[in-house]
Structures are given as structure tokens and as C-alpha cells.
Design a protein around this motif. Structure first.
Motif, PDB file in Angstrom:
ATOM      1  N   UNK A  39     -12.841  13.009  -1.527  1.00  0.00           N
ATOM      2  CA  UNK A  39     -13.002  13.952  -2.641  1.00  0.00           C
ATOM      3  C   UNK A  39     -12.099  13.557  -3.807  1.00  0.00           C
ATOM      4  N   UNK A  40     -10.874  13.146  -3.497  1.00  0.00           N
ATOM      5  CA  UNK A  40      -9.941  12.770  -4.549  1.00  0.00           C
ATOM      6  C   UNK A  40     -10.458  11.545  -5.314  1.00  0.00           C
ATOM      7  N   UNK A  41     -10.884  10.508  -4.591  1.00  0.00           N
ATOM      8  CA  UNK A  41     -11.363   9.296  -5.255  1.00  0.00           C
ATOM      9  C   UNK A  41     -12.652   9.550  -6.031  1.00  0.00           C
ATOM     10  N   UNK A  42     -13.582  10.276  -5.448  1.00  0.00           N
ATOM     11  CA  UNK A  42     -14.838  10.541  -6.154  1.00  0.00           C
ATOM     12  C   UNK A  42     -14.620  11.477  -7.340  1.00  0.00           C
ATOM     13  N   UNK A  43     -13.675  12.408  -7.209  1.00  0.00           N
ATOM     14  CA  UNK A  43     -13.326  13.270  -8.343  1.00  0.00           C
ATOM     15  C   UNK A  43     -12.732  12.461  -9.491  1.00  0.00           C
ATOM     16  N   UNK A  44     -11.845  11.520  -9.161  1.00  0.00           N
ATOM     17  CA  UNK A  44     -11.256  10.655 -10.182  1.00  0.00           C
ATOM     18  C   UNK A  44     -12.324   9.764 -10.808  1.00  0.00           C
ATOM     19  N   UNK A  45     -13.245   9.275  -9.993  1.00  0.00           N
ATOM     20  CA  UNK A  45     -14.337   8.445 -10.516  1.00  0.00           C
ATOM     21  C   UNK A  45     -15.210   9.256 -11.465  1.00  0.00           C
ATOM     22  N   UNK A  46     -15.489  10.495 -11.099  1.00  0.00           N
ATOM     23  CA  UNK A  46     -16.285  11.357 -11.975  1.00  0.00           C
ATOM     24  C   UNK A  46     -15.609  11.592 -13.312  1.00  0.00           C
ATOM     25  N   UNK A  47     -14.285  11.713 -13.291  1.00  0.00           N
ATOM     26  CA  UNK A  47     -13.535  11.933 -14.529  1.00  0.00           C
ATOM     27  C   UNK A  47     -13.469  10.684 -15.390  1.00  0.00           C
ATOM     28  N   UNK A  48     -13.432   9.502 -14.777  1.00  0.00           N
ATOM     29  CA  UNK A  48     -13.287   8.266 -15.542  1.00  0.00           C
ATOM     30  C   UNK A  48     -14.626   7.611 -15.868  1.00  0.00           C
ATOM     31  N   UNK A  49     -15.525   7.543 -14.895  1.00  0.00           N
ATOM     32  CA  UNK A  49     -16.821   6.885 -15.100  1.00  0.00           C
ATOM     33  C   UNK A  49     -17.877   7.838 -15.636  1.00  0.00           C
ATOM     34  N   UNK A  50     -17.749   9.112 -15.313  1.00  0.00           N
ATOM     35  CA  UNK A  50     -18.801  10.081 -15.598  1.00  0.00           C
ATOM     36  C   UNK A  50     -18.823  10.594 -17.018  1.00  0.00           C
ATOM     37  N   UNK A  51     -18.836   9.698 -17.978  1.00  0.00           N
ATOM     38  CA  UNK A  51     -18.917  10.127 -19.371  1.00  0.00           C
ATOM     39  C   UNK A  51     -20.376  10.315 -19.789  1.00  0.00           C
ATOM     40  N   UNK A  52     -20.616  10.539 -21.064  1.00  0.00           N
ATOM     41  CA  UNK A  52     -21.975  10.802 -21.546  1.00  0.00           C
ATOM     42  C   UNK A  52     -22.933   9.624 -21.377  1.00  0.00           C
ATOM     43  N   UNK A  53     -22.388   8.418 -21.212  1.00  0.00           N
ATOM     44  CA  UNK A  53     -23.260   7.251 -21.067  1.00  0.00           C
ATOM     45  C   UNK A  53     -23.643   6.975 -19.607  1.00  0.00           C
ATOM     46  N   UNK A  54     -23.014   7.676 -18.658  1.00  0.00           N
ATOM     47  CA  UNK A  54     -23.300   7.421 -17.231  1.00  0.00           C
ATOM     48  C   UNK A  54     -24.739   7.791 -16.891  1.00  0.00           C
ATOM     49  N   UNK A  55     -25.388   6.873 -16.172  1.00  0.00           N
ATOM     50  CA  UNK A  55     -26.740   7.169 -15.687  1.00  0.00           C
ATOM     51  C   UNK A  55     -27.054   6.280 -14.496  1.00  0.00           C
ATOM     52  N   UNK A 106     -14.498  -4.251 -13.816  1.00  0.00           N
ATOM     53  CA  UNK A 106     -13.602  -3.940 -12.695  1.00  0.00           C
ATOM     54  C   UNK A 106     -12.195  -3.673 -13.219  1.00  0.00           C
ATOM     55  N   UNK A 107     -11.738  -4.518 -14.131  1.00  0.00           N
ATOM     56  CA  UNK A 107     -10.404  -4.338 -14.710  1.00  0.00           C
ATOM     57  C   UNK A 107     -10.302  -3.006 -15.450  1.00  0.00           C
ATOM     58  N   UNK A 108     -11.337  -2.649 -16.195  1.00  0.00           N
ATOM     59  CA  UNK A 108     -11.356  -1.397 -16.949  1.00  0.00           C
ATOM     60  C   UNK A 108     -11.370  -0.196 -16.006  1.00  0.00           C
ATOM     61  N   UNK A 109     -12.225  -0.247 -14.996  1.00  0.00           N
ATOM     62  CA  UNK A 109     -12.307   0.843 -14.013  1.00  0.00           C
ATOM     63  C   UNK A 109     -10.980   0.965 -13.273  1.00  0.00           C
ATOM     64  N   UNK A 110     -10.400  -0.146 -12.862  1.00  0.00           N
ATOM     65  CA  UNK A 110      -9.136  -0.125 -12.130  1.00  0.00           C
ATOM     66  C   UNK A 110      -8.043   0.575 -12.937  1.00  0.00           C
ATOM     67  N   UNK A 111      -7.895   0.192 -14.197  1.00  0.00           N
ATOM     68  CA  UNK A 111      -6.853   0.790 -15.043  1.00  0.00           C
ATOM     69  C   UNK A 111      -7.095   2.290 -15.239  1.00  0.00           C
ATOM     70  N   UNK A 112      -8.338   2.673 -15.488  1.00  0.00           N
ATOM     71  CA  UNK A 112      -8.662   4.092 -15.704  1.00  0.00           C
ATOM     72  C   UNK A 112      -8.479   4.912 -14.437  1.00  0.00           C
ATOM     73  N   UNK A 113      -8.927   4.376 -13.304  1.00  0.00           N
ATOM     74  CA  UNK A 113      -8.791   5.096 -12.036  1.00  0.00           C
ATOM     75  C   UNK A 113      -7.320   5.240 -11.646  1.00  0.00           C
ATOM     76  N   UNK A 114      -6.537   4.192 -11.846  1.00  0.00           N
ATOM     77  CA  UNK A 114      -5.109   4.258 -11.528  1.00  0.00           C
ATOM     78  C   UNK A 114      -4.440   5.369 -12.326  1.00  0.00           C
ATOM     79  N   UNK A 115      -4.714   5.421 -13.619  1.00  0.00           N
ATOM     80  CA  UNK A 115      -4.125   6.460 -14.466  1.00  0.00           C
ATOM     81  C   UNK A 115      -4.593   7.852 -14.039  1.00  0.00           C
ATOM     82  N   UNK A 116      -5.884   8.000 -13.713  1.00  0.00           N
ATOM     83  CA  UNK A 116      -6.412   9.302 -13.314  1.00  0.00           C
ATOM     84  C   UNK A 116      -5.811   9.745 -11.990  1.00  0.00           C
TER      85      UNK A 116
END
Length: 125
Positions: A39-55, A106-116
């Protein structure tokens, strides 16, 4: 799989995860076990990846397994990835693996997920 077609709210996710779910992340080297950490990882992914462009762009439904291909843009970088999901006879997710490409994504996701994740941990402390 209704969770993946609508709003990604925590209650809906909690309802479809098995207590012993195994989560495999593109940013963590070892499988994570259990509903709370998933739940924690998927919640963080939703906050970082789940922007208006996600599909989700393609879904391969194989009965008790599925592969969902997604795209999103983060900081001007196109992120392309897949969610590989398995569930049991009760319809609860038992295995959830995320893969992301290309390397810049991957680098972008890693940095965003780490911060989240650090932010989420600080709020719980």
C-alpha cells in the motif's frame, strides 16, 4: 480490475490486495511482502506517477494474470511501464510487479519515489 479503470483510492486498493501480497518495484532490489508495504509503495507511485498525463495504453487480461501497459510524463520525460499482476481464486492480488523504461524514466521515477517515500515516512514519525 475496476481499481485500474477509475480513481486510485486507498480503500479500493486495500480491498483488492491479499494480506500476503508480494510487490516488486523497479526502484527496490528485493520483493516487498505484505499489504502495508505494498500500500505504501503503490500510494507513493500514485502520488508521483499518477498525474494528469497517466493512462493505461494496453491491457492483456490472461484470466488470473494481467499485464497493464501505462504511459505518463514526469518533468518532461516520457515514462513507459507495465504493471504485471496476479490474483488468487478470491480475486485478491497476490503478486504485483512494476517495470519502467527507458533509463531516463527509471532515473526520474527513482528520484521522485525516493522523495515521496521519505516524505510519507516523515509524516508517520
Amino acid at each position: 480490475m475496476d481499481y485500474f479503470h477509475g480513481d486510485h483510492d486507498a480503500a479500493a486498493l486495500d480491498a483488492i490486495l491479499h494480506d500476503d501480497v508480494v510487490f516488486q518495484s523497479p526502484i527496490v532490489h528485493t520483493p516487498q511482502r505484505g499489504k502495508p508495504i505494498t500500500m505504501m509503495y503503490l500510494g507513493a507511485a500514485g502520488e508521483t506517477l499518477g498525474n494528469d498525463s497517466f493512462r493505461y495504453v494496453r491491457i492483456f487480461d490472461c484470466g488470473d494474470k494481467a499485464v497493464l501497459e501505462f504511459e505518463t510524463e514526469m518533468n518532461g520525460i516520457l515514462v513507459n511501464g507495465i504493471d504485471m499482476i496476479e490474483w488468487d481464486e478470491a480475486g485478491l492480488i497476490t503478486d504485483f510487479k512494476v517495470m519502467v523504461r527507458p533509463l531516463k524514466a527509471i532515473e526520474t521515477v527513482h528520484a521522485s519515489m525516493k522523495a515521496m517515500l521519505e516524505s510519507m515516512k516523515a509524516k508517520r514519525a
